[in-house]
Design a protein around this motif. Structure first.
Motif, PDB file in Angstrom:
ATOM      1  N   VAL A 135      68.196 -24.968 -48.624  1.00  0.00           N
ATOM      2  CA  VAL A 135      69.665 -24.391 -47.915  1.00  0.00           C
ATOM      3  C   VAL A 135      70.512 -25.492 -47.794  1.00  0.00           C
ATOM      4  CG1 VAL A 135      70.408 -23.334 -45.813  1.00  0.00           C
ATOM      5  CG2 VAL A 135      68.101 -22.638 -46.838  1.00  0.00           C
ATOM      6  N   TYR A 136      71.736 -25.523 -48.005  1.00  0.00           N
ATOM      7  CA  TYR A 136      72.908 -26.257 -47.983  1.00  0.00           C
ATOM      8  C   TYR A 136      74.026 -25.774 -47.342  1.00  0.00           C
ATOM      9  CZ  TYR A 136      76.127 -30.097 -49.305  1.00  0.00           C
ATOM     10  OH  TYR A 136      76.750 -31.369 -48.993  1.00  0.00           O
ATOM     11  N   HIS A 137      74.267 -26.608 -46.206  1.00  0.00           N
ATOM     12  CA  HIS A 137      75.738 -26.349 -45.451  1.00  0.00           C
ATOM     13  C   HIS A 137      76.819 -27.213 -45.902  1.00  0.00           C
ATOM     14  CE1 HIS A 137      73.724 -24.454 -41.970  1.00  0.00           C
ATOM     15  NE2 HIS A 137      72.704 -24.925 -42.378  1.00  0.00           N
ATOM     16  N   VAL A 138      77.835 -26.369 -46.553  1.00  0.00           N
ATOM     17  CA  VAL A 138      79.011 -26.970 -47.165  1.00  0.00           C
ATOM     18  C   VAL A 138      80.116 -27.519 -46.412  1.00  0.00           C
ATOM     19  CG1 VAL A 138      80.926 -26.583 -48.810  1.00  0.00           C
ATOM     20  CG2 VAL A 138      78.826 -25.177 -49.027  1.00  0.00           C
ATOM     21  N   ALA A 139      80.042 -28.698 -46.411  1.00  0.00           N
ATOM     22  CA  ALA A 139      81.010 -29.539 -45.601  1.00  0.00           C
ATOM     23  C   ALA A 139      82.302 -29.885 -46.126  1.00  0.00           C
ATOM     24  CB  ALA A 139      80.380 -30.992 -45.135  1.00  0.00           C
ATOM     25  N   LEU A 140      83.373 -30.440 -45.424  1.00  0.00           N
ATOM     26  CA  LEU A 140      84.716 -30.536 -45.867  1.00  0.00           C
ATOM     27  C   LEU A 140      84.601 -31.530 -46.908  1.00  0.00           C
ATOM     28  CD1 LEU A 140      87.788 -30.082 -45.347  1.00  0.00           C
ATOM     29  CD2 LEU A 140      87.739 -32.120 -44.026  1.00  0.00           C
ATOM     30  N   GLY A 141      85.333 -31.173 -48.144  1.00  0.00           N
ATOM     31  CA  GLY A 141      85.222 -32.093 -49.295  1.00  0.00           C
ATOM     32  C   GLY A 141      84.261 -31.899 -50.104  1.00  0.00           C
ATOM     33  N   ASP A 142      83.363 -31.045 -50.096  1.00  0.00           N
ATOM     34  CA  ASP A 142      82.382 -30.819 -51.303  1.00  0.00           C
ATOM     35  C   ASP A 142      82.714 -30.031 -52.054  1.00  0.00           C
ATOM     36  OD1 ASP A 142      80.298 -32.184 -49.919  1.00  0.00           O
ATOM     37  OD2 ASP A 142      79.349 -30.461 -48.799  1.00  0.00           O
ATOM     38  N   THR A 143      82.177 -30.287 -53.370  1.00  0.00           N
ATOM     39  CA  THR A 143      82.544 -29.424 -54.537  1.00  0.00           C
ATOM     40  C   THR A 143      80.917 -28.864 -55.094  1.00  0.00           C
ATOM     41  OG1 THR A 143      82.315 -31.398 -56.119  1.00  0.00           O
ATOM     42  CG2 THR A 143      84.537 -30.732 -54.925  1.00  0.00           C
ATOM     43  N   LEU A 144      81.113 -28.145 -55.996  1.00  0.00           N
ATOM     44  CA  LEU A 144      79.822 -27.518 -56.130  1.00  0.00           C
ATOM     45  C   LEU A 144      79.352 -28.320 -57.356  1.00  0.00           C
ATOM     46  CD1 LEU A 144      79.812 -23.780 -56.979  1.00  0.00           C
ATOM     47  CD2 LEU A 144      78.778 -24.917 -55.159  1.00  0.00           C
ATOM     48  N   SER A 145      80.060 -29.217 -57.795  1.00  0.00           N
ATOM     49  CA  SER A 145      79.749 -30.090 -58.907  1.00  0.00           C
ATOM     50  C   SER A 145      78.960 -31.310 -58.282  1.00  0.00           C
ATOM     51  CB  SER A 145      80.946 -30.615 -60.067  1.00  0.00           C
ATOM     52  OG  SER A 145      81.928 -31.161 -59.217  1.00  0.00           O
ATOM     53  N   ASP A 146      79.637 -31.707 -57.262  1.00  0.00           N
ATOM     54  CA  ASP A 146      78.882 -32.855 -56.576  1.00  0.00           C
ATOM     55  C   ASP A 146      77.509 -32.469 -55.901  1.00  0.00           C
ATOM     56  OD1 ASP A 146      81.117 -34.337 -57.089  1.00  0.00           O
ATOM     57  OD2 ASP A 146      81.991 -34.058 -55.238  1.00  0.00           O
ATOM     58  N   ILE A 147      77.344 -31.239 -55.424  1.00  0.00           N
ATOM     59  CA  ILE A 147      76.309 -30.629 -54.787  1.00  0.00           C
ATOM     60  C   ILE A 147      75.420 -30.745 -55.853  1.00  0.00           C
ATOM     61  CG2 ILE A 147      75.168 -28.773 -53.693  1.00  0.00           C
ATOM     62  CD1 ILE A 147      77.946 -28.157 -52.498  1.00  0.00           C
ATOM     63  N   ALA A 148      75.534 -30.070 -56.953  1.00  0.00           N
ATOM     64  CA  ALA A 148      74.448 -29.849 -58.210  1.00  0.00           C
ATOM     65  C   ALA A 148      74.125 -30.921 -58.663  1.00  0.00           C
ATOM     66  CB  ALA A 148      75.304 -28.957 -59.145  1.00  0.00           C
ATOM     67  N   SER A 149      75.331 -32.081 -58.807  1.00  0.00           N
ATOM     68  CA  SER A 149      74.671 -33.344 -59.433  1.00  0.00           C
ATOM     69  C   SER A 149      73.853 -34.303 -58.304  1.00  0.00           C
ATOM     70  CB  SER A 149      75.979 -34.322 -59.414  1.00  0.00           C
ATOM     71  OG  SER A 149      75.787 -35.503 -59.806  1.00  0.00           O
ATOM     72  N   TYR A 150      74.049 -34.069 -57.125  1.00  0.00           N
ATOM     73  CA  TYR A 150      73.313 -34.867 -55.995  1.00  0.00           C
ATOM     74  C   TYR A 150      71.749 -34.301 -56.082  1.00  0.00           C
ATOM     75  CZ  TYR A 150      71.538 -36.642 -51.796  1.00  0.00           C
ATOM     76  OH  TYR A 150      71.021 -37.318 -50.621  1.00  0.00           O
ATOM     77  N   TYR A 151      71.552 -32.994 -56.419  1.00  0.00           N
ATOM     78  CA  TYR A 151      70.400 -32.395 -56.311  1.00  0.00           C
ATOM     79  C   TYR A 151      69.694 -32.149 -57.544  1.00  0.00           C
ATOM     80  CZ  TYR A 151      70.753 -31.801 -51.177  1.00  0.00           C
ATOM     81  OH  TYR A 151      70.839 -32.004 -49.809  1.00  0.00           O
ATOM     82  N   GLN A 152      70.447 -32.604 -58.620  1.00  0.00           N
ATOM     83  CA  GLN A 152      69.950 -32.450 -60.157  1.00  0.00           C
ATOM     84  C   GLN A 152      69.564 -31.091 -60.544  1.00  0.00           C
ATOM     85  OE1 GLN A 152      66.706 -35.385 -60.451  1.00  0.00           O
ATOM     86  NE2 GLN A 152      67.958 -37.167 -59.839  1.00  0.00           N
ATOM     87  N   ILE A 153      70.608 -30.351 -60.155  1.00  0.00           N
ATOM     88  CA  ILE A 153      70.662 -28.706 -60.503  1.00  0.00           C
ATOM     89  C   ILE A 153      72.005 -28.649 -61.320  1.00  0.00           C
ATOM     90  CG2 ILE A 153      68.922 -28.054 -58.942  1.00  0.00           C
ATOM     91  CD1 ILE A 153      71.134 -26.819 -57.533  1.00  0.00           C
ATOM     92  N   ASP A 154      72.069 -27.437 -62.112  1.00  0.00           N
ATOM     93  CA  ASP A 154      73.491 -27.234 -62.641  1.00  0.00           C
ATOM     94  C   ASP A 154      74.141 -26.169 -61.583  1.00  0.00           C
ATOM     95  OD1 ASP A 154      72.905 -24.263 -63.980  1.00  0.00           O
ATOM     96  OD2 ASP A 154      71.053 -25.430 -64.113  1.00  0.00           O
TER      97      ASP A 154
END
Length: 343
Positions: A135-154
């Protein structure tokens, strides 16, 4: 004038010609009460034929109604996550088996579970993902590509998960709660060596107040609350680790919690499975601080706060065993040991 046929006059006997009236009328014809062949056939047909039942216009016939009632109910939309109240005898493994997920995902999504995850507190709640994911809480400035990259998913795995309700990769905003299918926590950073003696003065520990002129470290952060450290950064939590520090708030319930540095409140929210009432502040240098388990929140999302300004009151909301402040510092998108940055 209408002519009367002979058959209609067969029951009338005329008088002598020229008398101008009938001498008498024959008795009326009486139909036999013994049914003839045709009458019997009609009676039998009526007895065999089903009685017609009046059906209101537009209403379903009984057969259609029976079919409708026997049809399976519409499927319930899948949820991204649920909250589960711990029952006597529960273990992480038994709860995971009940919901068909890997036990690691209960540990990873519930950071307040102790180092022994099977010592659960009856009556407390856990966050249970509907599939293996974080479960991830989106914060200001987050993008899906950054989130996916950080957690090594697409990115596709996030948008394709229907309960996330993300129509496209650019349709996310702060405050959204996403489930990241298949994501695993990144490996913990190596905690920096810290001289614990440089922490808060012993005389102020547990005082519950942020002293006036609270000094800031070279990085610009100050203590949000003075108290003994009950849990350090990096301590094991199941297969994960503690991403912040816990500052004990014994006998200090309701004490003010101050912003460690100036910045914008990007989240002021409540959840019942983890941090309870919590605030996230994004600072001017891009770092973030997290303040959890508050009893009250004094600020709102989008508000700019100054260093030392009260964000809320110390408490024990969410998954907590007693009054304390859960404090996190994120630098460069990863959690770091706050003690390495505080004066």
């Amino acid at each position: 004038m209408t002519e009367v046929g002979p058959s209609l006059l067969s029951g009338v006997t005329q008088g002598p010609v020229g008398s101008g009236k009938a001498d008498y009328l024959k008795p009326p014809v009486v139909v036999s009460t013994v049914p003839g062949i045709l009458a019997r056939h009609q009676a039998e047909a009526q007895a065999i034929a089903p009685q017609a039942t009046a059906t209101p216009t537009g209403a379903a016939t009984p057969d259609v109604q029976a079919l409708a009632s026997s049809a399976p109910p519409a499927p319930t939309p899948q949820q991204a996550m649920i909250t589960y109240t711990i029952q006597p005898g529960d273990t992480v493994s038994s709860i995971a088996a009940k919901y068909g997920i890997d036990a690691n995902y209960i540990r990873w999504n519930n950071s307040e579970i102790s180092a022994d995850p099977d010592l659960l507190i009856v009556g407390e709640t856990l966050l249970i993902p509907s599939v293996n994911g974080l479960v991830y809480h989106v914060a200001l400035g987050d993008t899906l590509s950054d989130i996916a990259s950080y957690y090594q998913i697409d990115v596709q795995s996030i948008t394709a998960f229907l309960p996330n309700a993300v129509p496209s990769a650019d349709k996310v905003s702060e405050g959204m709660v996403l489930l990241l299918p298949g994501a695993v926590p990144p490996p913990p950073p190596i905690p920096a060596a810290v001289d614990i003696a440089s922490g808060p003065p012993a005389s102020s520990a547990g005082s519950g107040a942020v002293p006036a002129g609270n000094p800031a470290a070279a990085g610009g952060y100050s203590w949000p609350f003075y108290g003994a450290i009950s849990t350090y950064f990096g301590e094991p939590r199941g297969d994960g680790y503690h991403k912040g520090i816990d500052i004990d708030g014994f006998n200090a319930y309701g004490a003010p919690i101050a912003a460690a540095a100036g910045g914008t409140v990007v989240l002021a929210a409540w959840d019942d499975w983890g941090l309870g009432n919590h605030v996230i502040v994004q600072h001017d240098d891009g770092s973030r601080t997290v303040y959890g388990h508050l009893s009250e929140i004094y600020v709102s999302q989008g508000q700019y706060v100054s260093q030392g300004e009260a964000l809320g009151a110390l408490g024990s909301s969410g998954y907590s065993t007693g009054p304390h402040l859960h404090f996190e510092l994120w630098v460069g998108g990863v959690p770091v040991d706050p003690l390495a940055y505080l004066p």
